[in-house]
Design a protein around this motif. Sequence first.
Motif, PDB file in Angstrom:
ATOM      1  N   GLY A  53       0.796  -1.693   0.076  1.00 20.70           N
ATOM      2  CA  GLY A  53      -0.239  -0.144  -0.249  1.00 20.70           C
ATOM      3  C   GLY A  53       1.002   1.036  -0.008  1.00 20.70           C
ATOM      4  O   GLY A  53       0.604   2.130  -1.023  1.00 20.70           O
ATOM      5  N   MET A  54       1.834   1.373   1.255  1.00 22.18           N
ATOM      6  CA  MET A  54       2.513   2.331   1.361  1.00 22.18           C
ATOM      7  C   MET A  54       3.337   3.306   0.157  1.00 22.18           C
ATOM      8  O   MET A  54       3.525   4.530  -0.712  1.00 22.18           O
ATOM      9  CB  MET A  54       3.465   2.950   2.736  1.00 22.18           C
ATOM     10  N   SER A  55       3.706   2.266  -0.431  1.00 18.96           N
ATOM     11  CA  SER A  55       4.747   2.656  -1.671  1.00 18.96           C
ATOM     12  C   SER A  55       4.205   3.199  -3.440  1.00 18.96           C
ATOM     13  O   SER A  55       4.443   3.343  -3.646  1.00 18.96           O
ATOM     14  CB  SER A  55       5.689   1.031  -1.788  1.00 18.96           C
ATOM     15  N   LEU A  56       3.215   2.643  -3.003  1.00 18.26           N
ATOM     16  CA  LEU A  56       2.018   2.795  -4.385  1.00 18.26           C
ATOM     17  C   LEU A  56       1.430   3.665  -3.981  1.00 18.26           C
ATOM     18  O   LEU A  56       1.213   4.228  -5.047  1.00 18.26           O
ATOM     19  CB  LEU A  56       1.065   1.537  -4.367  1.00 18.26           C
ATOM     20  N   PHE A  57       1.086   4.307  -3.095  1.00 15.27           N
ATOM     21  CA  PHE A  57       0.786   5.696  -3.048  1.00 15.27           C
ATOM     22  C   PHE A  57       1.871   6.555  -3.811  1.00 15.27           C
ATOM     23  O   PHE A  57       0.916   7.647  -4.326  1.00 15.27           O
ATOM     24  CB  PHE A  57       0.764   6.244  -0.932  1.00 15.27           C
ATOM     25  N   ALA A  58       3.123   6.618  -3.834  1.00 13.27           N
ATOM     26  CA  ALA A  58       3.673   7.263  -4.116  1.00 13.27           C
ATOM     27  C   ALA A  58       4.366   7.152  -5.577  1.00 13.27           C
ATOM     28  O   ALA A  58       3.966   8.248  -6.144  1.00 13.27           O
ATOM     29  CB  ALA A  58       5.671   7.115  -3.607  1.00 13.27           C
TER      30      ALA A  58
END
Lengths: 310, 381
Positions: free
Chosen positions: B291-296
């Motif tokens: 999730g978090m990396s895909l936000f970026a």
Amino acid sequence: MDSIMSADFLAAVIAGAIMASMPLLFAALGETISEQAGVLNLGLEGMMLAGGYAGFVLAYWSGSSWVGLLAAILAGIAVSLLMVVFSVRMGRDQIVVGIAILFAMQGLTSLLHQVQFGESYPRLGEAAMLSIPGLRDIPVLGILFNQPAVVYIGVALIIIVGWIFLKTNFGLNIRAAGWKPVALDNAGVDVIKIRTIAVLVTGALAGLGGGYMAVVTAGIFVPFMTHGQGFIAIVIAMLARGRSTWVLIGSLLFGTALSIADGLQLVGIEVSTDIVNMLPFVFVLLALVLFGRQSYLPAALCIPFERGKR
Amino acid sequence: MIDTATEQALPADAVEAPALWRRWTSGFWRHAAPVVYGLIAGGVLLLILGKNPVGFYWTTLESGLLTWGGLMQTIIRLAPLLLMSAGFIVAFQAGLWNIGGDGQFLMAAALVGGLGSYMVDAMPYGLALVLLCVMGFVIGGVWTIVPSFLKAYYNMNEIITSLMMAYLGINLANLLIKGPLLTTTSFVPQTNVIPFDYLLPYLPGTKIHIGIIIALVVLAAIHYMQTRTGYGLRLRILGANPKAAVHAGINVKRDIMTAFALSGALIGLAAAVEILGVWGYVRADWNPAFGMSLFAIVFLAGLNVMVVIPFVFFFAVIQIGGHEAARQAGLPNDFLLLLIGLVLFFMVLTEWAREKGWPRMGRKTVATVSEVRAEEAVDNG
């Protein structure tokens, strides 16, 4: 049942709860300040990790937990400078910058730890305790008066921050920076400066929280040791809506939940940590759904301030 | 991000081929520049650590892209990542911060993995696979109901509620895997294993499961929805200015709920595809935390489902190849996180520089409508 009610068990639970609450308390208190000033600090966990790493390294080299905690504070401030420069000064998206800080610090602390301590995994000695003669001998509650000294600093900070928010001009300025920065600007106060100070204080407190974890609780730094506690602290801060007593209550609630599974295991009751970890979230969400009301987040949260721009 | 919207608004025939080409290249460089800067900064860091940056990046490229096995791994990884990115983009474009993607992902994964082996036994396996994908889709959507309800009806900030639902989902998924969905055949805390032959079929001649096709079809559908339908326009208005959306007579409550649910559903589908395509089971405490990396990534791509494809591909190469490169260089895998963080910092930095009109090259890449028109006028004489 009487094993649950025994004095030893209660004392162990209380001690564990305090131990687990303190990092949350420091971080959530910091997040409260920056949120009230209009800066959502998603990089809180990154600041905690930086504090944890710096605190551990300095405590290890100097042999003093106080030096370690001071280093943790400085590291937290250093990381929050990134937030200041990118989000407060340049007006970049706070969420993106926060995630960038989170990733960079997760990677950096893990990398540095691997390079320096990847093979040895050293541990620290015990942190300085402050026990109050007389009071510490009270059954069960005596444990409250036999704690690492920094715990008392945390409690003092709750009172100080509460006082600043409610009684001082500076506290009012902080809240104005989060609620109506234009009005604050018109009143002749530098919004950017107020937000800068708020974010730096947040960094200091988050760093201290992380340092507490590494230096006082664990005595060791492990990559990713914060395990999402930075985000739990953000939740606590949002629920506390700028009131420091609620930060204390929230941190104790979540801290107790984090530690109670261990306490129950001591008396032979096996409870899945998954269930216990879920409970605070279930309570809070239920409360929100049942007593659902408007959230009182600062109106200008996440909105960069630029003079003369509407 | 604003100018991609205005660019799309240009009638297609108004743009001559050379201008289109220039727009494509400048657009590509605008998105790619922070990545290049971030990789250079990461390379400097590698040098300081006494590692060979060229070797590191070469190994990354080699084992993530240039070998057949690595390329297949990358494409396999691409499927869930693309579906998840689409999920985030749907929510973010509507101004909804769905931070709880990992909870939606794991809840769907646990139930799909846990019930999968029973489903493939009970019915023809093609039907079972379709039903399981639908199940993941639905579960991911259901897991967003609490945050979206609180957002729609009480204006409760969805960052905090979706984050809480994420922790709840992560723990509940573990609980399910260790409890009702626990395997009956092994002592490892995991779900029953779906037999290998019953997983998603491969593309002919490869070992790549069809998840990538599902992902690309879904992405095309989402792109169509966003650019060609009234619903997509409403969501964009909602994201750009919620107050204006209310005044325009948009049913904001309904659109918030549906957009949030669609976002979670796509993330749930991503989980189903990953479980049914790669694993066949879910182990307790498994959390890939995409999730978090895909936000970026979705921000880098300007919240555009088509632009996101090359970025996610690049990210998958880094994930697959970087793993190997980090191993060979004796670095922890988390070095990749630092790289992503650096790229993000350079992204906001270049964005800021572009707004300031500095350096001049940066300003030129922002092709506003008037500039494109002016260039066309010059081109046409």
